[in-house]
Design a protein around this motif. Structure first.
Motif, mmCIF file in Angstrom:
data_model
loop_
_atom_site.group_PDB
_atom_site.id
_atom_site.type_symbol
_atom_site.label_atom_id
_atom_site.label_comp_id
_atom_site.label_asym_id
_atom_site.label_seq_id
_atom_site.Cartn_x
_atom_site.Cartn_y
_atom_site.Cartn_z
ATOM 1 N N UNK A 163 0.847 -1.186 0.000
ATOM 2 C CA UNK A 163 0.000 0.000 0.000
ATOM 3 C C UNK A 163 0.886 1.240 0.000
ATOM 4 N N UNK A 164 0.568 2.219 -0.760
ATOM 5 C CA UNK A 164 1.448 3.405 -0.855
ATOM 6 C C UNK A 164 1.403 4.225 0.418
ATOM 7 N N UNK A 165 2.520 4.405 1.141
ATOM 8 C CA UNK A 165 2.536 5.224 2.364
ATOM 9 C C UNK A 165 2.495 6.703 2.018
ATOM 10 N N UNK A 166 1.994 7.434 2.965
ATOM 11 C CA UNK A 166 1.887 8.877 2.773
ATOM 12 C C UNK A 166 2.522 9.603 3.948
ATOM 13 N N UNK A 167 3.099 10.781 3.650
ATOM 14 C CA UNK A 167 3.532 11.692 4.696
ATOM 15 C C UNK A 167 2.541 12.836 4.696
ATOM 16 N N UNK A 168 1.706 12.879 5.717
ATOM 17 C CA UNK A 168 0.647 13.867 5.776
ATOM 18 C C UNK A 168 0.715 14.599 7.092
ATOM 19 N N UNK A 169 0.099 15.726 7.097
ATOM 20 C CA UNK A 169 -0.052 16.472 8.327
ATOM 21 C C UNK A 169 -1.353 16.079 8.984
ATOM 22 N N UNK A 170 -1.439 16.035 10.288
ATOM 23 C CA UNK A 170 -2.659 15.677 11.005
ATOM 24 C C UNK A 170 -2.685 14.191 11.386
ATOM 25 N N UNK A 171 -3.792 13.697 11.983
ATOM 26 C CA UNK A 171 -3.893 12.307 12.454
ATOM 27 C C UNK A 171 -3.936 11.333 11.289
ATOM 28 N N UNK A 172 -3.618 10.023 11.566
ATOM 29 C CA UNK A 172 -3.668 9.001 10.505
ATOM 30 C C UNK A 172 -5.090 8.851 9.980
ATOM 31 N N UNK A 173 -5.163 8.299 8.776
ATOM 32 C CA UNK A 173 -6.472 8.057 8.169
ATOM 33 C C UNK A 173 -7.158 6.846 8.813
ATOM 34 N N UNK A 174 -8.420 6.701 8.544
ATOM 35 C CA UNK A 174 -9.237 5.596 9.084
ATOM 36 C C UNK A 174 -8.718 4.246 8.575
ATOM 37 N N UNK A 175 -8.558 3.321 9.504
ATOM 38 C CA UNK A 175 -8.069 1.983 9.144
ATOM 39 C C UNK A 175 -9.135 1.267 8.325
ATOM 40 N N UNK A 176 -8.695 0.596 7.269
ATOM 41 C CA UNK A 176 -9.612 -0.102 6.368
ATOM 42 C C UNK A 176 -9.437 -1.628 6.484
ATOM 43 N N UNK A 177 -10.494 -2.334 6.034
ATOM 44 C CA UNK A 177 -10.398 -3.794 5.867
ATOM 45 C C UNK A 177 -10.417 -4.606 7.152
#
Length: 643
Positions: free
Chosen positions: A52-66
Motif C-alpha cells: 500500500x502506498x505510504x503517505x507523509x501527511x499532516x494531522x492524524x492518521x487516516x481511518x483503518x480499512x479492511x
C-alpha cells in the motif's frame, strides 16, 4: 454609521486575503513535498515492504480499512486482521472490543508497528458474539477515527488430533488396548475400529468414554477375537462428537485348532447324524462348545443351525502321545433336513467367543443326499383348552416328535364335525395353519399349535388334526376331541310347577312340589327356595325323579308346613351344566287353622262339667266333718287384772 460599516468591510477583506495566503502557502508546501527528489527514494524503499502506498501527511492518521474477524475453529479464539495504514508515521494500533455479555467497548490490546495487522483474541466464550474496531496512532500520539466495526462468534469446528494406540493380550485370547489421548483438552471419548479378513472393511466395535490419560480399554467384554489376522485403530471425539483422523494401526494374529469331523449319515426322512471330536492339539480348558453349520451344494451358503455345549466332564487328562489326546466325541442329530445335497462342518467356540477355522468337512469331503420319503407322525397331546359350553372352541396340540419325523412339519389341517369320525375326512379342512420355510426348504418357523374357532351354534362338536411335511405328506389322524357348545339357559316347562295355593295345608303337613325342566346340555342342579312369613329358609336341593323325552327332567322336593297362619312363598331355580340358570315366578300359600269336631266339643264340655261337680262334692264333705269351736270372750287387762 457609515464609518462602522466601512471598518467591517475592511476587516472582511483582510480576513479573505489572509485565507488566500494560507491556501497559497499550503499548496506550495504540497508541491514542494510532491516534487522533492529525495522523497520518492524514501517512498520507494518503504514500498518494498508494504504494497500500500505510504503517505507523509499532516494531522492524524487516516481511518483503518479492511477490518475482518474470523473464527479460528477451536471454540475460544477469534482472529482479527486489517489493512496497514498508508501513513509512514503510524507507530501502533489500538484494538477495542465488546461482547454480548459486556456491551461497553474497552481497549483490548495495543499492536506495535505499522505493518503488524493481525491479532488473535483467545480465551473467549463459545457462541458469545464479539465486536471489534481498530484505531491507528502515529508517533505524535494522534489517533485516527475508529475503523468500521466487525463481529465474530467463536465456534469449535476443528476435530481433535489423533490418539495413540497400544495393544496387549490376556490369557484365552482376551485383548486390551492402551489409548493415549491427543493434547486437545476437549476430548471426551474414543472410537475403537476393527478389521480382519471376514469383515471386508473397518467396523466400529465400541466407544469408550475418556476417563484418564492414558487409559486401558478391554475388548468389548465378553466378545473375543476369532481365529485369524486382526487390525485395530482408534479415533478421538470432542464434546461435539467431532472425530479425529485415525490413530496408528496395531495388529494381532489368533491361531485356534478346528475340531475333527468323523462321519455324516442320514435316513429316509432326512434326519442327519454328525460325529466329531475335539482336536487333540487344542487345550480343552476354555472351550465353550461347537457351532454346527450346514451348506447346500446348489448355493454354497453356510447356515449356522445350532450350538453344542462342550462336555468338559469327559476330559480325562493329558496323553504322552499328544498334549490333549484324550478327546471328547460328539453325536449330533438334525431332524427333517430338506431334500438336496448337503454337507456339514463344525467350529470350536471358546469361552470368550473366539472361534476356530471350519472343520475338514468344509473341503467337501463329507456330503449326504437327502430324499425324504417318510410322512410325519401324528400330533400328540391334542385337547381343547376351553371348558364345555363356551361358543368359541380353542384347540391345542404338540408337534410330532423329531424322532417321529415331526421336524419337517409345515402345515396342520383341522377338521370339525357334528358326528364322530370313522376315518380321515374327505371334505376340505375347517382350518389350516401354515409355517414358514426358506426357498431351499429349510423351516424357520413352525406352524402354530393352537387354534380358536369363531362362535359356534349349540351342539356337540368332534375335532381332529393332521400334520403335513414340506412334501405334502400327511400324518395319521390325531385322537378325536369332542366339546359341547351350550349357550342357551335351561327352561321350566310352563304349568309344570305344583300349585298348592288353593289347597288347605295344615301346620306340620308335608308339602310336595314337582317341576318339569328341559335343557339340551343337561341339568346340573334344581333348588327350591322358600320363605316363611318373609324369613328365608334353608334351600331344598330337588332330586331327579324321572327323565322324560326330548331332554326333559322331572324334579321333586318336600318340606314341612310351618305353624298355622304363616305364609309360605317359594320359587324354583334351575342350573344347567355350563353355568346358565333360570328362576321361576314365585308361588304362595298360607297354613290354615282347622275347627275341632262337634262330638269332641260335647265330650270336652261333659268332662269339664263333671270335673267341676266332683270338686264341689269333695269340698262340702270336707267342711261337714269339722266341729264348730265357740268363740272365747275377749280378755282385757286393766290395772293388771283380767276382766
Amino acid at each position: 454609521m457609515s464609518v462602522t460599516r466601512e471598518k467591517r468591510f475592511q476587516g472582511t477583506k483582510i480576513r479573505l486575503f489572509a485565507l488566500f495566503l494560507s491556501i497559497l502557502l499550503l499548496g506550495s508546501s504540497i508541491a514542494i513535498f510532491s516534487f522533492n527528489p529525495k522523497i520518492p527514494k524514501l517512498v520507494s524503499s518503504v514500498a518494498n515492504a508494504d504494497p500500500s502506498p505510504p503517505l507523509l501527511v499532516l494531522g492524524p492518521p487516516s481511518k483503518v480499512q479492511g477490518l475482518a474477524v474470523t473464527n479460528e475453529g477451536s471454540g475460544d479464539i477469534l482472529n482479527i486482521t486489517w489493512q496497514a495504514s498508508p501513513e509512514l508515521n503510524v507507530s501502533h494500533y489500538d484494538l477495542y472490543r465488546n461482547s454480548t455479555s459486556n456491551p461497553p467497548f474497552i481497549q483490548l490490546a495495543t499492536i506495535p508497528g505499522r505493518l503488524n495487522t493481525f491479532y488473535q483474541d483467545t480465551g473467549l466464550i463459545e457462541y458469545e458474539n464479539y465486536s471489534y474496531y481498530v484505531i491507528a496512532v502515529d508517533t505524535a500520539g494522534n489517533g485516527s477515527i475508529p475503523s468500521d466495526m466487525d463481529s465474530g462468534t467463536p465456534i469449535d469446528t476443528k476435530p481433535p488430533g489423533p490418539p495413540t494406540l497400544t495393544l496387549g493380550m490376556l490369557p484365552i485370547f482376551q485383548i486390551y488396548f492402551i489409548i493415549t489421548g491427543p493434547p486437545d483438552p476437549d476430548v471426551v471419548a474414543y472410537n475403537l475400529y476393527w478389521w480382519n479378513e471376514s469383515l471386508g472393511d473397518w467396523q466400529l466395535i465400541d466407544t469408550f468414554p475418556k476417563t484418564s490419560d492414558p487409559q486401558i480399554c478391554l475388548w468389548p467384554d465378553p466378545d473375543p477375537l476369532p481365529f485369524g489376522n486382526h487390525s485395530f485403530c482408534a479415533t478421538a471425539l470432542d464434546e461435539k462428537l467431532q472425530e479425529s483422523i485415525p490413530s496408528n494401526i496395531v495388529n494381532i494374529t489368533i491361531i485356534l485348532h478346528p475340531p475333527d469331523f468323523k462321519s455324516l449319515t442320514t435316513n429316509t426322512n432326512g434326519d442327519v447324524l454328525l460325529n466329531w471330536s475335539r482336536n487333540q492339539n487344542e487345550n480343552p480348558i476354555g472351550i465353550e462348545g461347537y457351532y454346527v453349520y450346514r451348506m447346500n451344494s446348489s448355493t454354497f451358503q453356510p447356515v449356522l443351525i445350532d450350538f453344542v455345549p462342550f462336555n468338559a466332564y469327559e476330559y480325562i487328562g493329558p496323553s504322552p502321545i499328544a498334549p490333549y489326546a484324550d478327546v471328547e466325541h460328539y453325536a449330533y442329530y438334525e431332524y427333517g433336513v430338506p431334500n438336496g445335497n448337503w454337507t456339514y462342518y463344525i467350529k470350536t467356540v471358546f469361552i470368550n467367543n473366539a472361534t476356530s477355522y471350519f472343520s475338514n468337512s468344509v473341503l467337501c469331503q463329507n456330503w449326504v443326499v437327502i430324499n425324504d420319503m417318510q410322512a410325519p407322525g401324528p400330533v400328540w397331546n391334542f385337547t381343547h383348552t376351553t371348558p364345555d359350553g363356551i361358543e368359541n372352541i380353542t384347540l391345542s396340540w404338540s408337534r410330532p416328535l423329531d424322532m417321529n419325523y415331526g421336524a419337517d412339519v409345515v402345515r396342520y389341517e383341522i377338521y370339525v364335525s357334528i358326528q364322530n369320525f370313522t376315518g380321515i375326512p374327505m371334505w376340505p379342512p375347517n382350518a389350516t395353519l401354515l409355517g414358514s420355510i426358506y426357498p431351499n426348504g429349510t423351516i424357520y418357523a413352525y406352524p402354530a399349535t393352537t387354534h380358536t374357532f369363531p362362535p359356534l351354534n349349540d351342539g356337540v362338536y368332534y375335532c381332529l388334526v393332521i400334520a403335513y411335511d414340506e412334501l405334502d405328506q400327511g400324518s395319521a389322524m390325531s385322537n378325536v376331541v369332542s366339546q359341547t357348545v351350550d349357550t342357551t339357559p335351561p327352561a321350566i316347562i310352563p304349568g309344570s310347577i305344583t300349585d298348592v295355593s288353593g289347597q288347605s295345608i295344615s301346620a306340620g303337613a308335608t308339602v310336595t312340589i314337582y317341576v318339569n325342566v328341559t335343557d339340551a346340555g343337561g341339568i346340573y342342579h334344581v333348588w327350591l327356595n322358600y320363605t316363611v312369613s318373609g324369613i328365608p329358609q334353608i334351600p331344598v336341593l330337588m332330586p331327579l325323579d324321572a327323565v322324560g323325552a326330548n331332554d326333559t327332567y322331572l324334579y321333586v322336593a318336600t318340606f314341612l308346613a310351618p305353624q298355622a297362619g304363616q305364609t309360605v312363598n317359594y320359587t324354583i331355580t334351575v342350573f344347567d351344566m355350563y353355568g346358565h340358570s333360570i328362576m321361576s315366578e314365585s308361588s304362595t300359600f298360607t297354613v290354615v287353622k282347622e275347627k275341632p269336631p262337634r262330638s269332641f266339643i260335647i265330650l270336652l264340655v261333659a268332662i269339664t262339667a263333671g270335673t267341676v261337680c266332683a270338686a264341689v262334692i269333695v269340698y262340702k264333705r270336707l267342711n261337714m266333718g269339722k266341729s264348730k269351736r265357740p268363740l272365747k270372750p275377749k280378755e282385757t287387762e286393766t290395772d293388771g287384772k283380767k276382766e
